[in-house]
Design a protein around this motif. Structure first.
Motif, PDB file in Angstrom:
ATOM      1  N   SER A 115      34.838  42.806  44.954  1.00  0.00           N
ATOM      2  CA  SER A 115      35.692  41.959  45.798  1.00  0.00           C
ATOM      3  C   SER A 115      36.903  41.426  45.045  1.00  0.00           C
ATOM      4  CB  SER A 115      34.884  40.791  46.359  1.00  0.00           C
ATOM      5  OG  SER A 115      33.917  41.283  47.257  1.00  0.00           O
ATOM      6  N   SER A 116      36.827  41.424  43.729  1.00  0.00           N
ATOM      7  CA  SER A 116      37.958  40.931  42.936  1.00  0.00           C
ATOM      8  C   SER A 116      38.981  42.033  42.636  1.00  0.00           C
ATOM      9  CB  SER A 116      37.462  40.302  41.632  1.00  0.00           C
ATOM     10  OG  SER A 116      36.880  41.294  40.801  1.00  0.00           O
ATOM     11  N   LEU A 117      38.666  43.265  42.997  1.00  0.00           N
ATOM     12  CA  LEU A 117      39.621  44.358  42.788  1.00  0.00           C
ATOM     13  C   LEU A 117      40.783  44.194  43.763  1.00  0.00           C
ATOM     14  CD1 LEU A 117      37.091  47.341  42.516  1.00  0.00           C
ATOM     15  CD2 LEU A 117      38.184  46.090  40.638  1.00  0.00           C
ATOM     16  N   VAL A 118      41.985  44.306  43.260  1.00  0.00           N
ATOM     17  CA  VAL A 118      43.182  44.050  44.066  1.00  0.00           C
ATOM     18  C   VAL A 118      43.864  45.366  44.426  1.00  0.00           C
ATOM     19  CG1 VAL A 118      45.431  42.896  44.114  1.00  0.00           C
ATOM     20  CG2 VAL A 118      43.486  41.814  42.968  1.00  0.00           C
ATOM     21  N   ASN A 119      44.114  45.536  45.713  1.00  0.00           N
ATOM     22  CA  ASN A 119      44.788  46.724  46.216  1.00  0.00           C
ATOM     23  C   ASN A 119      46.281  46.635  45.859  1.00  0.00           C
ATOM     24  OD1 ASN A 119      45.994  48.751  47.723  1.00  0.00           O
ATOM     25  ND2 ASN A 119      44.795  48.353  49.558  1.00  0.00           N
ATOM     26  N   PRO A 120      46.765  47.532  44.994  1.00  0.00           N
ATOM     27  CA  PRO A 120      48.174  47.476  44.596  1.00  0.00           C
ATOM     28  C   PRO A 120      49.139  47.961  45.677  1.00  0.00           C
ATOM     29  CG  PRO A 120      47.109  49.363  43.581  1.00  0.00           C
ATOM     30  CD  PRO A 120      46.036  48.599  44.305  1.00  0.00           C
ATOM     31  N   PHE A 121      48.609  48.480  46.785  1.00  0.00           N
ATOM     32  CA  PHE A 121      49.461  49.054  47.826  1.00  0.00           C
ATOM     33  C   PHE A 121      49.426  48.280  49.143  1.00  0.00           C
ATOM     34  CE2 PHE A 121      48.388  52.703  45.065  1.00  0.00           C
ATOM     35  CZ  PHE A 121      49.666  53.046  44.663  1.00  0.00           C
ATOM     36  N   VAL A 122      48.909  47.070  49.137  1.00  0.00           N
ATOM     37  CA  VAL A 122      48.856  46.278  50.375  1.00  0.00           C
ATOM     38  C   VAL A 122      50.265  46.166  50.962  1.00  0.00           C
ATOM     39  CG1 VAL A 122      48.462  43.960  51.314  1.00  0.00           C
ATOM     40  CG2 VAL A 122      46.810  44.952  49.751  1.00  0.00           C
ATOM     41  N   GLY A 123      50.392  46.475  52.257  1.00  0.00           N
ATOM     42  CA  GLY A 123      51.683  46.360  52.938  1.00  0.00           C
ATOM     43  C   GLY A 123      52.652  47.487  52.659  1.00  0.00           C
TER      44      GLY A 123
END
Length: 133
Positions: free
Chosen positions: A35-43
């Motif tokens: 859950s702490s992994l961040v999507n670098p492509f949001v938006g």
């Protein structure tokens, strides 16, 4: 009387074991850290479009064109492929979905070596796009 009891016991065991396997099919939980992994492509629409291409090449056969888990190859799989429109998927974090794509769980393949991190994140973007339709 003993025969009736035996039949009832067998019937009860079948119900319990059937319920357990159904629960296992719908309860694939990614580890908390995902859950702490961040999507670098949001938006990022370009990334989402690229995710669609990857989805059509790698995922549609099992998950179906609309992501409902009803692709031709997926119909015979146990457990069935995920329906990306279901609430249990919609409520997952991007990191959890990324983790599942990365690690797989039979019969779903692991995509760690087949797709780059960026490609897997782009798939997450496209799965989110499917949820909006």
């Amino acid at each position: 009387m003993k025969a009736v009891i035996k039949v009832l016991v067998v019937f009860a065991l079948l119900i319990v074991s059937g319920t357990k396997s159904i629960a296992q099919e719908i309860s694939w939980v990614a580890p908390e850290y995902s859950s702490s992994l961040v999507n670098p492509f949001v938006g990022n629409q370009k990334a989402t479009n690229e995710g669609k291409v990857i989805f059509e090449q790698m995922c549609v056969l099992c998950h179906g064109a609309k992501g409902q888990g009803n692709g031709e190859a997926g119909l015979t799989l146990q457990p069935h492929p995920a329906n990306f429109l279901a609430l249990n998927v919609k409520n997952e974090t991007d990191g959890a979905i990324f983790w599942k794509i990365t690690n797989g769980k039979a019969p779903m393949a692991t995509y760690f070596e087949l797709l780059t991190d960026d490609q897997r994140w782009k798939l997450v973007n496209y799965i989110r796009e499917l949820e909006k339709k």
